[in-house]
Structure formats: structure tokens, C-alpha cells
Design a protein around this motif. Structure first.
Motif, mmCIF file in Angstrom:
data_model
loop_
_atom_site.group_PDB
_atom_site.id
_atom_site.type_symbol
_atom_site.label_atom_id
_atom_site.label_comp_id
_atom_site.label_asym_id
_atom_site.label_seq_id
_atom_site.Cartn_x
_atom_site.Cartn_y
_atom_site.Cartn_z
ATOM 1 N N LEU A 25 0.627 -1.264 -0.025
ATOM 2 C CA LEU A 25 -0.076 -0.024 0.018
ATOM 3 C C LEU A 25 0.788 1.307 0.083
ATOM 4 N N LEU A 26 1.932 1.310 0.541
ATOM 5 C CA LEU A 26 2.521 2.618 0.647
ATOM 6 C C LEU A 26 3.985 2.625 -0.127
ATOM 7 N N HIS A 27 4.649 1.598 -0.443
ATOM 8 C CA HIS A 27 5.846 1.637 -1.031
ATOM 9 C C HIS A 27 5.278 2.059 -2.841
ATOM 10 N N GLY A 81 -9.443 -7.349 0.633
ATOM 11 C CA GLY A 81 -9.003 -5.937 1.347
ATOM 12 C C GLY A 81 -7.972 -5.011 0.645
ATOM 13 N N SER A 82 -6.824 -5.929 0.599
ATOM 14 C CA SER A 82 -5.747 -5.263 0.369
ATOM 15 C C SER A 82 -5.758 -4.743 -1.362
ATOM 16 N N GLU A 83 -6.336 -5.494 -2.092
ATOM 17 C CA GLU A 83 -6.719 -5.215 -3.588
ATOM 18 C C GLU A 83 -7.552 -4.078 -3.676
ATOM 19 N N TRP A 84 -8.822 -4.217 -2.817
ATOM 20 C CA TRP A 84 -9.351 -3.025 -2.746
ATOM 21 C C TRP A 84 -8.669 -1.587 -2.275
ATOM 22 N N ALA A 85 -7.883 -1.722 -1.221
ATOM 23 C CA ALA A 85 -7.229 -0.548 -0.775
ATOM 24 C C ALA A 85 -6.007 -0.165 -1.860
ATOM 25 N N GLN A 86 -5.601 -1.176 -2.763
ATOM 26 C CA GLN A 86 -4.690 -0.614 -3.726
ATOM 27 C C GLN A 86 -5.172 0.250 -4.691
ATOM 28 N N GLY A 87 -6.587 -0.351 -5.097
ATOM 29 C CA GLY A 87 -7.394 0.451 -6.082
ATOM 30 C C GLY A 87 -7.850 1.670 -5.638
ATOM 31 N N ALA A 95 -6.296 -2.338 -8.217
ATOM 32 C CA ALA A 95 -6.726 -3.573 -7.833
ATOM 33 C C ALA A 95 -6.738 -4.593 -8.985
ATOM 34 N N ASP A 96 -6.198 -5.769 -8.747
ATOM 35 C CA ASP A 96 -6.185 -6.597 -9.696
ATOM 36 C C ASP A 96 -6.437 -8.098 -8.917
ATOM 37 N N TRP A 97 -7.647 -8.558 -9.650
ATOM 38 C CA TRP A 97 -8.147 -9.834 -9.242
ATOM 39 C C TRP A 97 -7.236 -11.099 -9.021
#
Length: 132
Positions: A25-27, A81-87, A95-97
């Protein structure tokens, strides 16, 4: 390594989680080309393998059954959740499934490996259909 009753694998899993969230998420990703096609999927699988292997080790160390169904559910929630947060929360990531699928593959591999370790300790061969 911390408070009595809390084993080092739990502390390592917490540190791993923090590092994983930073990486996902941050890098800020660079513009360098990937070493090979779909390298990012390998990284996703490895991150989730590490996270869920460390969590399984918490139970393995205490010789308690690894709650693989609950951990798989946690992996699904974390992957989604991490994919949603990235998008939704970053400008440099999307986000990428397929990343979420790689996340789940890594987590499932770690938990399958943990089931095999637990079964070997008990002197039998286990599959995910059996109670671990």
C-alpha cells in the motif's frame, strides 16, 4: 521475545504483516522492468505464503490444531481488502483480481504445508479435507 505466553512466531507474523502492508500500500513501485512476466504475482504469493506460514507456526509450536479454515477465510479477507485498498486508496497502484488469486495460492500453499507438518508429527498423511 515479548510477553509470556506469546511466542516469537506471533511477533514475526505481526512484523511480516506490517511489512506486507507497507509493500502493498505505501511503497511506490519504480519504473524498472520486472525480471520476468508476472513477477508481481510471485511476490504476492510469497508475501501471503510467509504471512500464513508464520501464523500456522504459532499453532504448530504449541502443538495445537492449525485452524486452516479460519486462516483461509482471513487470507480471503486480507487478499480482497488489500486489493481494494490498492485500487481505492493509492494513486500508483491498481486492484487486480489476479493478485488476489496469487495471494490465496500463497496462503493455501502455506496452510497445506502446515497440515503436512502437523500430520507428520501425528504419524499420518493429511489432506485439507481432514481436521488439522
Amino acid at each position: 521475545w515479548g510477553a509470556p505466553g506469546v511466542n516469537r512466531w506471533l511477533w514475526l507474523s505481526i512484523l511480516w504483516f506490517a511489512g506486507m502492508m507497507y509493500a502493498l500500500l505505501l511503497h511506490q513501485g519504480g519504473n524498472a522492468p520486472l525480471p520476468f512476466a508476472h513477477f508481481d504475482k510471485v511476490v504476492h504469493a510469497a508475501l501471503f505464503f510467509g504471512q500464513f506460514w508464520l501464523l500456522a507456526k504459532v499453532f504448530l509450536l504449541r502443538r495445537r490444531p492449525v485452524p486452516w479454515k479460519a486462516l483461509l477465510l482471513a487470507a480471503l479477507v486480507l487478499a480482497a481488502g488489500s486489493e481494494w485498498a490498492q485500487g481505492a486508496l493509492t494513486v500508483s497502484r491498481q486492484a487486480d483480481w489476479r493478485d488476489a488469486a496469487a495471494d490465496m495460492a500463497g496462503a493455501a500453499a502455506a496452510l497445506y504445508f502446515a497440515a503436512q507438518v502437523q500430520a507428520a508429527r501425528a504419524g499420518k498423511r493429511a489432506g485439507l479435507g481432514e481436521k488439522c
